[in-house]
Scaffold this motif. Structure first.
Motif, PDB file in Angstrom:
ATOM      1  N   ASN A  69       0.682  -1.122  -0.171  1.00 32.73           N
ATOM      2  CA  ASN A  69      -0.178   0.023   0.129  1.00 32.73           C
ATOM      3  C   ASN A  69       0.926   1.073  -0.128  1.00 32.73           C
ATOM      4  OD1 ASN A  69      -2.306  -1.459  -0.062  1.00 32.73           O
ATOM      5  ND2 ASN A  69      -3.002  -1.035   2.055  1.00 32.73           N
ATOM      6  N   GLU A  73       0.893   4.260  -3.010  1.00 34.95           N
ATOM      7  CA  GLU A  73       0.720   5.785  -2.728  1.00 34.95           C
ATOM      8  C   GLU A  73       1.848   6.499  -3.412  1.00 34.95           C
ATOM      9  OE1 GLU A  73       0.509   5.585   1.549  1.00 34.95           O
ATOM     10  OE2 GLU A  73      -1.802   5.793   1.533  1.00 34.95           O
ATOM     11  N   GLY A 154      -6.702  -0.900  -2.601  1.00 32.37           N
ATOM     12  CA  GLY A 154      -5.420  -1.511  -2.339  1.00 32.37           C
ATOM     13  C   GLY A 154      -5.166  -2.736  -1.562  1.00 32.37           C
ATOM     14  N   CYS A 286      -5.815   1.333   1.690  1.00 30.47           N
ATOM     15  CA  CYS A 286      -4.946   2.461   1.494  1.00 30.47           C
ATOM     16  C   CYS A 286      -5.325   3.772   2.196  1.00 30.47           C
ATOM     17  CB  CYS A 286      -4.487   2.618  -0.090  1.00 30.47           C
ATOM     18  SG  CYS A 286      -3.386   1.720  -0.677  1.00 30.47           S
TER      19      CYS A 286
END
Length: 300
Positions: A69, A73, A154, A286
């Motif tokens: 995750n 990002e 995610g 996420c």
């Protein structure tokens, strides 16, 4: 297609270096994001000395799904691939990724393992669970369209193991397809001096109970599938007792771990299902936290 490749790693400096070398050769234009969390073998210094890594993220968590995750990002590509730190992508890997993502939202491929007597590989695995057709993917070698990952929010960070299989259930629910490309292959070498890693039976069944209960609810099919797995493993472990490879007390202890794992996993899965009633089924994804990274080096 702008491709980002996320490489989670933990105490694997030399193997990571080999993996990054292969990526640089096979996919030189790809954005490479290394997520390190946290290693104590000089991984950070090795990565910072390279010129083919775009982002290095340092984590305090040691779980794979947190690393995945964090990589999502940081990645900027409209396609995001995940490659394990101790595998090397092969020459046609990028061609397989490109062809696969032209067909479906998710593409996966085989891991070739070199053994003394030859080479092993894998094929695509499918199951029908509670009327849902699930296509599993190789979590160590997979690529997604970004919109599919965003739809999933995610990976589920509750899980210490089985995150890829959980994501496969959720992909099936949201309607995203998974395709297989034999050319999207990675290789890992046989370790002559490597021993068998001890299995965490409690977490194996905790993860199994959790993802089935979370994705399908507490129903007879969930209980039946979980117990079927447990029975198969119990028989295999009992054979080890007979051969003298496992002690009877060890077998009993494993049974206790399995029962406790099943109970905890199903209970937590039911709670998670209630917390996220959408098709995403990801209350630990996420968007749920912003404190994963303790340091970030961005050379883009």
């Amino acid at each position: 297609m702008d491709l980002s490749v996320v490489v989670p790693t933990l105490n694997g400096r030399d193997r990571l270096a080999t993996s990054l070398d292969a990526l640089a050769e096979a996919a030189p234009e790809a954005e490479v994001v290394v997520v390190n969390g946290p290693s104590a073998d000089g991984t950070t210094g090795m990565v910072r000395d390279r010129d083919d890594v775009d982002v290095l993220i340092e984590l305090s968590d040691r779980t794979l799904n947190v690393a995945r995750n964090a990589g999502i990002e940081a990645a900027s590509g409209d396609a995001i691939a995940f490659v394990r730190y101790d595998v090397a992508v092969e020459e046609q890997w990028l061609d397989g990724v490109t062809a696969g993502l032209d067909e479906a939202a998710v593409v996966t491929g085989p891991s070739h393992q070199t053994l003394r007597a030859g080479m092993t590989t894998e094929t695509l695995e499918r199951r029908t669970i509670c009327g849902r057709d699930v296509t599993y993917f190789n979590g160590d070698n997979v690529a997604f369209h970004r919109d599919a990952l965003e739809e999933l929010d995610g990976f589920d960070e509750y899980l210490q193991t089985g995150g890829a299989r959980d994501a496969a259930h959720r992909l099936a629910e949201t309607g995203y397809g998974v395709t297989w490309q034999p050319t999207m292959s990675v290789r890992t070498e046989y370790e002559a001096d490597g021993g068998m890693k001890e299995r965490d039976w409690g977490w194996k069944y905790r993860a199994l109970g959790y993802r089935l209960a979370k994705n399908y609810g507490f129903r007879p099919t969930v209980v039946r599938r979980t117990l079927k797995h447990a029975r198969t493993d119990a028989i295999a472990t009992a054979r080890d007792v007979i051969r003298g490879n496992t002690s009877p007390t060890g077998w009993i202890g494993t049974g206790r771990d399995v029962i406790a794992g099943i109970a905890t996993g199903i209970s937590d899965g039911v709670v998670a299902r209630a917390r996220d009633r959408s098709s995403t089924r990801n209350p630990h994804g996420c968007s749920k936290r912003a404190d994963r990274a303790v340091a970030k080096y961005d050379w883009r």
